[in-house]
Scaffold this motif. Structure first.
Motif, PDB file in Angstrom:
ATOM      1  N   ARG A   1       4.986 -51.461   1.946  1.00 39.53           N
ATOM      2  CA  ARG A   1       4.672 -50.152   2.366  1.00 39.53           C
ATOM      3  C   ARG A   1       4.423 -50.177   3.859  1.00 39.53           C
ATOM      4  O   ARG A   1       4.608 -49.306   4.631  1.00 39.53           O
ATOM      5  N   TRP A   2       3.443 -50.968   4.145  1.00 42.21           N
ATOM      6  CA  TRP A   2       3.141 -51.174   5.360  1.00 42.21           C
ATOM      7  C   TRP A   2       3.287 -52.553   6.110  1.00 42.21           C
ATOM      8  O   TRP A   2       3.256 -53.674   5.487  1.00 42.21           O
TER       9      TRP A   2
ATOM     10  N   THR B   1       1.538 -50.141  13.235  1.00 41.68           N
ATOM     11  CA  THR B   1       1.792 -50.222  12.003  1.00 41.68           C
ATOM     12  C   THR B   1       3.097 -49.603  11.481  1.00 41.68           C
ATOM     13  O   THR B   1       3.542 -48.466  11.822  1.00 41.68           O
TER      14      THR B   1
ATOM     15  N   LEU C   1       5.978 -48.444   8.738  1.00 46.46           N
ATOM     16  CA  LEU C   1       5.802 -47.816   7.437  1.00 46.46           C
ATOM     17  C   LEU C   1       7.012 -48.279   6.684  1.00 46.46           C
ATOM     18  O   LEU C   1       8.340 -48.036   7.537  1.00 46.46           O
ATOM     19  N   HIS C   2       7.173 -48.598   5.663  1.00 46.30           N
ATOM     20  CA  HIS C   2       8.272 -48.860   4.751  1.00 46.30           C
ATOM     21  C   HIS C   2       9.368 -49.770   5.632  1.00 46.30           C
ATOM     22  O   HIS C   2      10.423 -49.296   5.608  1.00 46.30           O
TER      23      HIS C   2
END
Length: 442
Positions: free
Chosen positions: A16-17, A27, A29-30
């Motif tokens: 997810r991160w 960061t 995401l996905h």
């Protein structure tokens, strides 16, 4: 951060991160990480990864954050077997009355290997992929690290008095250098010169350590300015503070890793910064031994590179880098009166890339970048105690703990899978711990 061609990779990890540390404050995401031959091949959106790659192993970690494997910048791994032996004592009483006598009776290659294996298991379960060790019989620590498949920087420990390991300073150096020659080809191992401390190593020995460090291009790993007693002793014996003494001997260089660095004057902080020295900050050990609180905010303001360490389990009593990251951040804020000091991203950087820089292995590990070793820790943030999650980096420092670590990879090898050790046997290690407890209690 991607590659164009489609091919088979050894491992694909969806998350997810992803917090790569380089570049900082990022960061993803996905995203997914593709791994081949022990190295990161690509970091790219998961939707693209599934079309570009097929994988021999595919990990789908939908509620997890991937971070660089944590680096324990200072420990004495074998001292896990002395955990809790003598607590709530000042440093010198703790050493002279309890730890050194126990070591004189029990330190041996068998003790070091078993203690280091126990430490490796604890560190792997806590997301640590690399540790910087300083202890006797480093050959045994090397064998333990290789058996666990962890990355280790092994100290060539040097002290001016005899122990079960060596008879004098020259014997320590000779044995340490022979150990380095024997294991120098192992890609999971690196090495440091490791004079124990200014109060246990004289000028002549320090000069020899510096010579070898320069010839072999090795870092110098030393306890420095840990307690006021250390400084008072130096003033009595050498008529100067330890940092000035080391500077006069030529040891304050970009190769120096100063462990603890608690009691520093503004001039000493400026000197460490000017000379490019590194610091290993061990906040839990410093508090437990009442050594004090290192002036981290001032060191950071001067640009000193600071990494984090646990110290040994005998003085902590945990090899828990999540605890060190959180405590380091909170102490810096509390002691400075500035809430913005040492934010979450910087605390994570201290436990990863900064530590790798101090050890001279930042081209290899410490961040998640294509071409670097696949040293990766996965943290499950789906628990009630980490819900909801607005900022994964913040949660890693202030909300999560080592109990949330689910997977660990070193050099692409999976060492922890769904919280279970892959390379080490928990029951065997418990039996070893019980065996040594029985011997030491006698």
């Amino acid at each position: 951060m991607t590659i164009a061609s489609e091919f088979t990779v050894d491992t694909l990890i969806d998350a997810r991160w992803i917090i790569p540390v380089e570049p900082t404050h990022q960061t993803l995401l996905h995203h997914s990480i593709a791994i081949s031959n022990g190295k990161i091949t690509a970091i790219l959106p998961t939707s693209e990864a599934h079309t570009k790659f097929t994988a021999k192993q595919h990990f789908q970690l939908k509620d997890h954050a991937l971070i660089p494997g944590l680096i324990n910048l200072h420990t004495h791994a074998a001292m896990s077997l002395l955990r809790g032996l003598a607590d709530d004592l000042p440093l010198m009483n703790w050493l002279k009355d309890h730890i050194w006598p126990a070591e004189s009776r029990h330190a041996s290659p068998e003790f070091v290997k078993d203690g280091t294996l126990l430490a490796c298991a604890e560190m792997i379960q806590g997301g640590i992929t690399t540790f910087n060790d300083m202890y006797f019989f480093p050959e045994a620590a090397a064998e333990a690290a290789l058996a666990s498949k962890m990355r280790a920087a092994l100290g060539l420990i040097t002290i001016d008095f005899p122990t079960a390991y060596a008879s004098d300073a020259d014997d320590y150096l000779s044995k340490g250098l022979a150990m380095r020659d024997r294991y120098n080809g192992e890609n999971l191992l690196s090495f440091c010169m490791a004079p124990h401390a200014p109060y246990t190593v004289g000028d002549e020995t320090l000069a020899k350590v510096l010579t070898y460090a320069e010839q072999l291009e090795l870092p110098i790993h030393i306890h420095l300015h840990e307690t006021l007693n250390e400084i008072e002793q130096s003033l009595t014996q050498y008529h100067q503070r330890p940092i000035q003494r080391l500077h006069n001997l030529g040891l304050l260089t970009p190769s120096l890793l100063a462990v603890h660095a608690v009691h520093l004057t503004p001039q000493e902080i400026t000197l460490l910064a000017k000379q490019g020295c590194h610091v290993a900050h061990c906040p839990t050990s410093n508090l437990k031994l009442a050594s004090g609180i290192a002036p981290v905010d001032t060191m950071l303001a001067k640009g000193i590179n600071i990494g984090l360490g646990t110290d040994g389990a005998a003085s902590n009593n945990r090899l828990d880098m999540f605890a060190e990251m959180r405590l380091a951040a909170l102490l810096a804020k509390g002691s400075s009166g500035k809430a913005e000091i040492l934010p979450a991203y910087q605390a994570l950087e201290m436990a990863t890339l900064n530590a790798a820089k101090a050890l001279g292995i930042d081209a290899l590990t410490g961040s998640l970048k294509p071409g670097k070793a696949a040293d990766i820790t996965a943290v499950n943030l789906s628990a009630l105690s980490t819900s909801p999650c607005y900022d994964a980096a913040s949660h890693l420092i202030y909300a999560s703990g080592r109990e949330h670590v689910s997977h660990v990879w070193v050099n692409g090898d999976n060492l922890l899978n769904e919280g279970k050790l892959v390379t080490l046997d928990s029951q065997e290690l418990k039996a070893k711990a019980n065996y040594w407890q029985g011997r030491i209690k006698q």
